[in-house]
Each structure stands twice: as C-alpha cells, then as structure tokens.
Write a protein that holds these residues in place. Structure first.
Motif, PDB file in Angstrom:
ATOM      1  N   PHE A   1     -33.831  -6.615  41.973  1.00 58.16           N
ATOM      2  CA  PHE A   1     -33.755  -7.327  40.698  1.00 58.16           C
ATOM      3  C   PHE A   1     -34.273  -8.753  40.826  1.00 58.16           C
ATOM      4  O   PHE A   1     -34.348  -9.478  39.835  1.00 58.16           O
ATOM      5  N   ARG A   2     -34.636  -9.150  42.030  1.00 60.55           N
ATOM      6  CA  ARG A   2     -35.164 -10.498  42.235  1.00 60.55           C
ATOM      7  C   ARG A   2     -36.686 -10.543  42.185  1.00 60.55           C
ATOM      8  O   ARG A   2     -37.279 -11.530  42.599  1.00 60.55           O
ATOM      9  N   GLY A   3     -37.316  -9.465  41.686  1.00 59.03           N
ATOM     10  CA  GLY A   3     -38.750  -9.587  41.494  1.00 59.03           C
ATOM     11  C   GLY A   3     -39.590  -8.341  41.597  1.00 59.03           C
ATOM     12  O   GLY A   3     -40.722  -8.317  41.134  1.00 59.03           O
ATOM     13  N   GLY A   4     -39.112  -7.263  42.221  1.00 62.51           N
ATOM     14  CA  GLY A   4     -39.948  -6.072  42.305  1.00 62.51           C
ATOM     15  C   GLY A   4     -39.617  -5.189  43.489  1.00 62.51           C
ATOM     16  O   GLY A   4     -38.527  -5.250  44.057  1.00 62.51           O
ATOM     17  N   VAL A   5     -40.598  -4.358  43.876  1.00 60.30           N
ATOM     18  CA  VAL A   5     -40.359  -3.354  44.914  1.00 60.30           C
ATOM     19  C   VAL A   5     -40.169  -4.010  46.283  1.00 60.30           C
ATOM     20  O   VAL A   5     -40.729  -5.066  46.578  1.00 60.30           O
ATOM     21  N   VAL A   6     -39.384  -3.337  47.104  1.00 58.77           N
ATOM     22  CA  VAL A   6     -39.122  -3.788  48.474  1.00 58.77           C
ATOM     23  C   VAL A   6     -39.346  -2.610  49.407  1.00 58.77           C
ATOM     24  O   VAL A   6     -38.847  -1.505  49.165  1.00 58.77           O
ATOM     25  N   CYS A   7     -40.122  -2.830  50.472  1.00 59.62           N
ATOM     26  CA  CYS A   7     -40.402  -1.752  51.423  1.00 59.62           C
ATOM     27  C   CYS A   7     -39.171  -1.442  52.266  1.00 59.62           C
ATOM     28  O   CYS A   7     -38.212  -2.225  52.309  1.00 59.62           O
ATOM     29  N   GLU A   8     -39.200  -0.304  52.933  1.00 61.51           N
ATOM     30  CA  GLU A   8     -38.056   0.124  53.734  1.00 61.51           C
ATOM     31  C   GLU A   8     -37.757  -0.850  54.861  1.00 61.51           C
ATOM     32  O   GLU A   8     -36.600  -1.105  55.195  1.00 61.51           O
ATOM     33  N   ALA A   9     -38.806  -1.408  55.481  1.00 63.76           N
ATOM     34  CA  ALA A   9     -38.600  -2.331  56.603  1.00 63.76           C
ATOM     35  C   ALA A   9     -37.859  -3.586  56.153  1.00 63.76           C
ATOM     36  O   ALA A   9     -36.911  -4.042  56.807  1.00 63.76           O
ATOM     37  N   CYS A  10     -38.257  -4.157  55.045  1.00 65.85           N
ATOM     38  CA  CYS A  10     -37.604  -5.371  54.538  1.00 65.85           C
ATOM     39  C   CYS A  10     -36.193  -5.057  54.051  1.00 65.85           C
ATOM     40  O   CYS A  10     -35.280  -5.876  54.208  1.00 65.85           O
ATOM     41  N   ARG A  11     -36.023  -3.884  53.469  1.00 68.34           N
ATOM     42  CA  ARG A  11     -34.686  -3.499  53.028  1.00 68.34           C
ATOM     43  C   ARG A  11     -33.760  -3.332  54.219  1.00 68.34           C
ATOM     44  O   ARG A  11     -32.589  -3.728  54.168  1.00 68.34           O
ATOM     45  N   ALA A  12     -34.276  -2.760  55.321  1.00 68.86           N
ATOM     46  CA  ALA A  12     -33.463  -2.583  56.530  1.00 68.86           C
ATOM     47  C   ALA A  12     -33.053  -3.925  57.124  1.00 68.86           C
ATOM     48  O   ALA A  12     -31.998  -4.030  57.766  1.00 68.86           O
ATOM     49  N   ARG A  13     -33.862  -4.954  56.927  1.00 68.11           N
ATOM     50  CA  ARG A  13     -33.535  -6.291  57.447  1.00 68.11           C
ATOM     51  C   ARG A  13     -32.670  -7.088  56.482  1.00 68.11           C
ATOM     52  O   ARG A  13     -32.410  -8.267  56.702  1.00 68.11           O
ATOM     53  N   GLY A  14     -32.246  -6.441  55.391  1.00 68.11           N
ATOM     54  CA  GLY A  14     -31.359  -7.098  54.437  1.00 68.11           C
ATOM     55  C   GLY A  14     -32.042  -8.100  53.541  1.00 68.11           C
ATOM     56  O   GLY A  14     -31.396  -9.038  53.056  1.00 68.11           O
ATOM     57  N   LEU A  15     -33.340  -7.907  53.287  1.00 67.32           N
ATOM     58  CA  LEU A  15     -34.101  -8.872  52.494  1.00 67.32           C
ATOM     59  C   LEU A  15     -34.241  -8.467  51.031  1.00 67.32           C
ATOM     60  O   LEU A  15     -34.944  -9.132  50.274  1.00 67.32           O
ATOM     61  N   ALA A  16     -33.586  -7.389  50.631  1.00 63.95           N
ATOM     62  CA  ALA A  16     -33.745  -6.893  49.261  1.00 63.95           C
ATOM     63  C   ALA A  16     -32.887  -7.647  48.258  1.00 63.95           C
ATOM     64  O   ALA A  16     -33.137  -7.601  47.056  1.00 63.95           O
ATOM     65  N   GLY A  17     -31.867  -8.362  48.719  1.00 63.56           N
ATOM     66  CA  GLY A  17     -30.979  -9.062  47.799  1.00 63.56           C
ATOM     67  C   GLY A  17     -29.865  -8.169  47.302  1.00 63.56           C
ATOM     68  O   GLY A  17     -29.843  -6.962  47.545  1.00 63.56           O
TER      69      GLY A  17
ATOM     70  N   GLY B   1     -41.085 -10.325  34.656  1.00 70.32           N
ATOM     71  CA  GLY B   1     -41.912  -9.179  35.017  1.00 70.32           C
ATOM     72  C   GLY B   1     -41.702  -8.791  36.470  1.00 70.32           C
ATOM     73  O   GLY B   1     -41.324  -9.617  37.308  1.00 70.32           O
ATOM     74  N   LEU B   2     -41.935  -7.530  36.788  1.00 70.62           N
ATOM     75  CA  LEU B   2     -41.692  -7.006  38.130  1.00 70.62           C
ATOM     76  C   LEU B   2     -43.000  -6.720  38.855  1.00 70.62           C
ATOM     77  O   LEU B   2     -43.957  -6.217  38.259  1.00 70.62           O
ATOM     78  N   GLU B   3     -43.042  -7.032  40.145  1.00 70.16           N
ATOM     79  CA  GLU B   3     -44.153  -6.640  41.012  1.00 70.16           C
ATOM     80  C   GLU B   3     -43.884  -5.214  41.479  1.00 70.16           C
ATOM     81  O   GLU B   3     -42.893  -4.951  42.164  1.00 70.16           O
ATOM     82  N   LEU B   4     -44.778  -4.286  41.098  1.00 67.69           N
ATOM     83  CA  LEU B   4     -44.530  -2.876  41.361  1.00 67.69           C
ATOM     84  C   LEU B   4     -45.539  -2.244  42.312  1.00 67.69           C
ATOM     85  O   LEU B   4     -45.478  -1.043  42.545  1.00 67.69           O
ATOM     86  N   SER B   5     -46.453  -3.037  42.855  1.00 65.26           N
ATOM     87  CA  SER B   5     -47.476  -2.486  43.759  1.00 65.26           C
ATOM     88  C   SER B   5     -47.246  -2.849  45.210  1.00 65.26           C
ATOM     89  O   SER B   5     -47.503  -2.034  46.104  1.00 65.26           O
ATOM     90  N   ARG B   6     -46.746  -4.052  45.458  1.00 65.05           N
ATOM     91  CA  ARG B   6     -46.562  -4.525  46.831  1.00 65.05           C
ATOM     92  C   ARG B   6     -45.163  -5.072  47.033  1.00 65.05           C
ATOM     93  O   ARG B   6     -44.544  -5.589  46.105  1.00 65.05           O
TER      94      ARG B   6
END
Length: 273
Positions: free
Chosen positions: A194-210, A169-174
C-alpha cells in the motif's frame, strides 16, 4: 461575495431544515463545494425537484468563502441519472465513488480530471439501469449478471483513476524497492504494498514491503493493470471471486492512503455478491 456559474455533480444531500437542504457538490472549476439550497423542499420553489443525489446540474452559487458554505440560487437539469434508482448495485457503486472523492478532495480545490472521471463513471453506472427504467421490465439483451460485471468494471476504472489523480497511483510493473521487473504470468499471488506498488519476493522476504499490503491473483492483477491504463483486458475472463478480490483491494487501499473509512463499502459488497 460573487456569483459562480458552474456544472456540478451532487455527491451528497442532507436535510437542513423543513424547507432547505445542504449539498456537497463537485465541479470542474471549483472541485468540492458545500452549499445551502434555501427553500429547495418547498413545492413552489424553483429549486423543487432539482438537486437530487447524483444529479448533474448547471447551478448558480453565491460564494461565501468565510462561512465555508455557499448559497445555491439556481439549478437546471443536465442529467438526473435516473437509471441508478432501478439497479441497486449501480447506485451503491456510485455512492462508493462519491464517498471516495469527498474524502480525498479538500474543499475548493479544483480537480478537473476527477470531475471528468466522476461524471463518466456515474453516467455509465446510470445507463446500466436505464433499459429497465424505460421499458418497465428487465432488458433481455443485458442480464442482471452481465450488468453486475459491468458495475465492477466501471467502479474499478473510476476508483483507480481518482486515486491516481489524488497522487496515490500504483507502480505495477517493477518492484518499488529494488526496481526488478515483476513477471505477472508466474503462478501465485502478486504482492502489492500500500506504500506504492508491487514488491518482489526477495524484498518481501527482507521485510521491505511495509505493514499495509495485499496479494492479488494473476487475473485480478491483470484487471488492475488494465484499469490503470496499462493494456486491454477481457472482463468476462475474471471469475466472481477475482472481481470481489480486486474490489476489496481497492477499498482497503483507499482506506489505507486516506486514513478514512468508506462507510458504504459494506452495502456495496452485499449487493455485488
């Protein structure tokens, strides 16, 4: 060895010999079960005409744990789901759903929730073809385009449910990295890892999205949340492109977490254009 009586959905059927077939069944009590139906292709066999693809039947199995394949001795119709034969997009959707369950579930591992999702999903898809099957012509009250929209919705809800009960299941709120609430109403695409749900822009910019991730438009994201049980959604508000975008996401996500290919997805996308 013992005899098992259960209600099962036929998810796969293959020829075994001139007179016999092998089956992949899914039942509430036993999950995925492989079985051999001896003589099922002989016209004098009590099994002849039974055990078609996506049939729901009450069956009796002679359990053989050591061989990995039970012997099917009796079968009685519950629902043949004949409507699938009259609407190819619904048939392809049923095939994709069956393939997801077969790839995601281990043999003899009970998943009663997934059994319920499969029966409800295949039953709904079959009913989309039944008006034509019964009348012998297209149902004026439900155009082909409307049926295609409902196929998208039925498959989306069923796939999301199966993935959730498989533990994907995916986390879609936070944001799954920092916990920040995601504002789905803002313009632009919502990024989902694909490792669990939504990722904010800040975390994506830091390369934490996978490595595995995708972006969904606002409408497609809202439909995904609704399919996951979070609120209601007006299906007709989605554009054809958004429906296709969301279905592509679910197929890609399924293939990522299962590390296996949904071979029937190519046919599905061709029929749902």
């Amino acid at each position: 060895m013992r005899y098992l009586n259960t209600r099962a959905l036929v998810l796969r059927r293959s020829l075994y010999s001139e007179s016999s077939v092998t089956l992949a069944l899914f039942s509430r009590e036993h999950g995925r079960t492989d079985a051999l139906a001896k003589g099922a292709r002989r016209d004098k066999s009590p099994l002849f005409g039974h055990l078609g693809l996506y049939h729901l039947e009450d069956v009796t199995l002679l359990e053989r744990p050591s061989s990995g394949m039970d012997i099917l001795t009796e079968a009685a119709f519950v629902d043949e789901h004949v409507g699938l034969c009259f609407f190819p997009p619904a048939l392809a959707a049923a095939g994709t759903l069956a393939e997801l369950a077969l790839l995601g579930c281990m043999p003899r591992d009970p998943h009663p929730e997934i059994f319920h999702i499969l029966v409800e999903g295949v039953g709904l898809l079959s009913r989309l073809g039944e008006p034509s099957a019964r009348a012998g012509l297209a149902d004026a009250a439900l155009r082909r385009d409307d049926r295609t929209v409902l196929v998208h919705r039925a498959l989306r809800v069923a796939m999301t449910g199966v993935l959730r009960w498989l533990g994907f299941g995916l986390e879609l709120s936070r944001c799954i990295r920092c916990g920040k609430f995601i504002d789905a109403s803002r313009p632009g695409k919502i990024r989902i890892s694909f490792r669990g749900g939504v990722v904010c822009e800040a975390c994506r910019a830091r390369g934490l999205a996978g490595s595995g991730r995708a972006g969904l438009s606002g409408g497609a994201f809202a439909a995904l949340k609704a399919a996951s049980g979070d609120g209601e959604f007006d299906e007709m508000s989605l554009s054809p492109g958004e429906r296709r975008e969301l279905l592509r996401f679910l197929v890609d996500y399924s293939q990522y977490v299962l590390e296996k290919t949904l071979g029937g997805a190519k046919v599905l996308f061709q029929l749902l254009r």
